[in-house]
Design a protein around this motif. Sequence first.
Motif, PDB file in Angstrom:
ATOM      1  N   ASP A 155      -6.866 -21.041  -0.128  1.00  0.00           N
ATOM      2  CA  ASP A 155      -5.985 -20.134   0.830  1.00  0.00           C
ATOM      3  C   ASP A 155      -5.438 -21.462   1.599  1.00  0.00           C
ATOM      4  O   ASP A 155      -4.610 -21.192   2.367  1.00  0.00           O
ATOM      5  CB  ASP A 155      -6.483 -19.269   1.531  1.00  0.00           C
ATOM      6  CG  ASP A 155      -6.924 -17.830   0.646  1.00  0.00           C
ATOM      7  OD1 ASP A 155      -6.224 -17.540  -0.262  1.00  0.00           O
ATOM      8  OD2 ASP A 155      -8.058 -17.395   0.831  1.00  0.00           O
ATOM      9  N   GLY A 156      -5.657 -22.459   1.214  1.00  0.00           N
ATOM     10  CA  GLY A 156      -5.327 -23.809   2.025  1.00  0.00           C
ATOM     11  C   GLY A 156      -6.196 -24.791   1.839  1.00  0.00           C
ATOM     12  O   GLY A 156      -7.197 -24.867   0.876  1.00  0.00           O
ATOM     13  N   CYS A 157      -5.976 -26.308   2.608  1.00  0.00           N
ATOM     14  CA  CYS A 157      -6.834 -27.232   2.196  1.00  0.00           C
ATOM     15  C   CYS A 157      -8.189 -27.204   2.681  1.00  0.00           C
ATOM     16  O   CYS A 157      -8.643 -26.424   3.672  1.00  0.00           O
ATOM     17  CB  CYS A 157      -6.290 -28.445   3.220  1.00  0.00           C
ATOM     18  SG  CYS A 157      -7.388 -29.717   3.098  1.00  0.00           S
ATOM     19  N   SER A 158      -9.185 -27.255   1.699  1.00  0.00           N
ATOM     20  CA  SER A 158     -10.410 -27.127   1.962  1.00  0.00           C
ATOM     21  C   SER A 158     -11.115 -27.977   3.231  1.00  0.00           C
ATOM     22  O   SER A 158     -12.402 -27.677   3.402  1.00  0.00           O
ATOM     23  CB  SER A 158     -11.366 -27.249   0.633  1.00  0.00           C
ATOM     24  OG  SER A 158     -11.123 -28.702   0.226  1.00  0.00           O
ATOM     25  N   SER A 161      -7.451 -26.945   6.563  1.00  0.00           N
ATOM     26  CA  SER A 161      -7.137 -25.651   6.232  1.00  0.00           C
ATOM     27  C   SER A 161      -5.572 -25.611   6.261  1.00  0.00           C
ATOM     28  O   SER A 161      -4.715 -24.472   6.481  1.00  0.00           O
ATOM     29  CB  SER A 161      -7.401 -24.724   7.500  1.00  0.00           C
ATOM     30  OG  SER A 161      -8.668 -24.435   7.580  1.00  0.00           O
ATOM     31  N   ASN A 162      -4.778 -26.685   6.299  1.00  0.00           N
ATOM     32  CA  ASN A 162      -3.485 -26.874   6.063  1.00  0.00           C
ATOM     33  C   ASN A 162      -2.778 -26.148   4.887  1.00  0.00           C
ATOM     34  O   ASN A 162      -3.478 -26.153   3.946  1.00  0.00           O
ATOM     35  CB  ASN A 162      -3.011 -28.154   5.961  1.00  0.00           C
ATOM     36  CG  ASN A 162      -1.482 -28.772   5.925  1.00  0.00           C
ATOM     37  OD1 ASN A 162      -0.747 -27.667   5.796  1.00  0.00           O
ATOM     38  ND2 ASN A 162      -1.174 -29.902   6.223  1.00  0.00           N
ATOM     39  N   GLU A 163      -1.972 -25.358   5.164  1.00  0.00           N
ATOM     40  CA  GLU A 163      -1.586 -24.263   4.038  1.00  0.00           C
ATOM     41  C   GLU A 163      -0.669 -25.197   2.811  1.00  0.00           C
ATOM     42  O   GLU A 163      -0.451 -24.489   1.777  1.00  0.00           O
ATOM     43  CB  GLU A 163      -0.717 -23.104   4.521  1.00  0.00           C
ATOM     44  CG  GLU A 163      -1.562 -22.289   5.348  1.00  0.00           C
ATOM     45  CD  GLU A 163      -0.878 -21.088   5.755  1.00  0.00           C
ATOM     46  OE1 GLU A 163       0.263 -20.953   5.410  1.00  0.00           O
ATOM     47  OE2 GLU A 163      -1.357 -20.095   6.384  1.00  0.00           O
ATOM     48  N   LYS A 164      -0.206 -26.254   3.412  1.00  0.00           N
ATOM     49  CA  LYS A 164       0.657 -27.255   2.388  1.00  0.00           C
ATOM     50  C   LYS A 164      -0.338 -28.162   1.556  1.00  0.00           C
ATOM     51  O   LYS A 164      -0.911 -28.969   2.171  1.00  0.00           O
ATOM     52  CB  LYS A 164       1.753 -28.052   3.132  1.00  0.00           C
ATOM     53  CG  LYS A 164       2.482 -28.767   2.067  1.00  0.00           C
ATOM     54  CD  LYS A 164       3.272 -29.608   2.858  1.00  0.00           C
ATOM     55  CE  LYS A 164       4.225 -30.359   2.031  1.00  0.00           C
ATOM     56  NZ  LYS A 164       5.346 -31.312   2.678  1.00  0.00           N
ATOM     57  N   VAL A 165      -0.509 -27.794   0.337  1.00  0.00           N
ATOM     58  CA  VAL A 165      -1.488 -28.352  -0.654  1.00  0.00           C
ATOM     59  C   VAL A 165      -0.825 -28.927  -1.638  1.00  0.00           C
ATOM     60  O   VAL A 165       0.269 -28.526  -2.165  1.00  0.00           O
ATOM     61  CB  VAL A 165      -2.718 -27.277  -0.962  1.00  0.00           C
ATOM     62  CG1 VAL A 165      -3.465 -26.813   0.070  1.00  0.00           C
ATOM     63  CG2 VAL A 165      -1.905 -26.322  -1.912  1.00  0.00           C
ATOM     64  N   CYS A 177      -4.634 -30.755   0.968  1.00  0.00           N
ATOM     65  CA  CYS A 177      -3.208 -31.325   1.565  1.00  0.00           C
ATOM     66  C   CYS A 177      -2.844 -32.792   1.141  1.00  0.00           C
ATOM     67  O   CYS A 177      -3.899 -33.379   0.808  1.00  0.00           O
ATOM     68  CB  CYS A 177      -3.132 -31.085   2.937  1.00  0.00           C
ATOM     69  SG  CYS A 177      -4.026 -32.092   4.005  1.00  0.00           S
ATOM     70  N   ARG A 198      -5.052 -20.995  -8.426  1.00  0.00           N
ATOM     71  CA  ARG A 198      -5.339 -19.884  -7.367  1.00  0.00           C
ATOM     72  C   ARG A 198      -5.451 -18.529  -8.150  1.00  0.00           C
ATOM     73  O   ARG A 198      -6.199 -17.744  -7.696  1.00  0.00           O
ATOM     74  CB  ARG A 198      -4.156 -19.790  -6.350  1.00  0.00           C
ATOM     75  CG  ARG A 198      -4.385 -19.070  -5.063  1.00  0.00           C
ATOM     76  CD  ARG A 198      -3.171 -19.405  -4.187  1.00  0.00           C
ATOM     77  NE  ARG A 198      -3.617 -18.628  -2.941  1.00  0.00           N
ATOM     78  CZ  ARG A 198      -3.408 -17.399  -2.741  1.00  0.00           C
ATOM     79  NH1 ARG A 198      -2.687 -16.442  -3.709  1.00  0.00           N
ATOM     80  NH2 ARG A 198      -3.559 -17.003  -1.641  1.00  0.00           N
TER      81      ARG A 198
END
Length: 247
Positions: A155-158, A161-165, A177, A198
């Motif tokens: 759901d984002g960078c592990s 948490s950045n959503e741009k990956v 990311c 995903r």
Amino acid sequence: MNDSLSVIVLDQQEYKENDALVYVLSQEKGLRTFLAKGLRKLESKNSFACQPYSFSTFHYDEKEGSDFQLLHEAVLIESNRGLREDLIKSTVSAVLCEMARQLGKEGIDSDSAKELYRLIRLLLEATRDLNQPYLVLAFFYARIADLLGFSPMVDGCSICSNEKVNGISIPEGGFVCPECRIETNSPQYPPEILKQFRYVTKANIEQFEALRNAVKVDKEVMEIYRDFLTEHAQIRLKSWAFLQKVL
């Protein structure tokens, strides 16, 4: 013959002169081993129902605390002969069944055993009827990761948490990311691979058919998930070596 089990036959092994040990998976009892006397004789009435990947009903008398149960009668429900006659399907089936045996040896609770039975049965049927081995294996590995409690973060960078990956880090446990990918020296993947990964991670058993219709899973996604199991669960299957030769 007071007891019976609906089983998936995972494998069998020679035992003494004409006997065999038959390894099965059931919803009610999980992984069980049966001693099938005379199974290797040509006239054995139980031989067809004890072949690997068959769906059968085993009749026996339960012996508590025993390493194996004595099989009295095996009734064939579905032979799945096509799984044994096709090299790729046979190899995929071997991976599913070896994984089930390994998890059973390590011990799983009754709810997990039921889930594993449903999963193996679903995917043996899919392997038999479809020509999508990468989908079957990627989905299988993802559900095993769920079962063991270490599903990847998608759901984002592990890390941040950045959503741009744009990458996947196996050691870090999921998507990364651009900045974290460089810091961790993780591989970059095209959007299509990230999307497949995903989808496979998010789907559950009831959504398998929808997943099959929604996305075509590449070999690369299957291999990433295999490496996740190796890294986070220390799972290594003998059948993987042969799988690499045929897929």
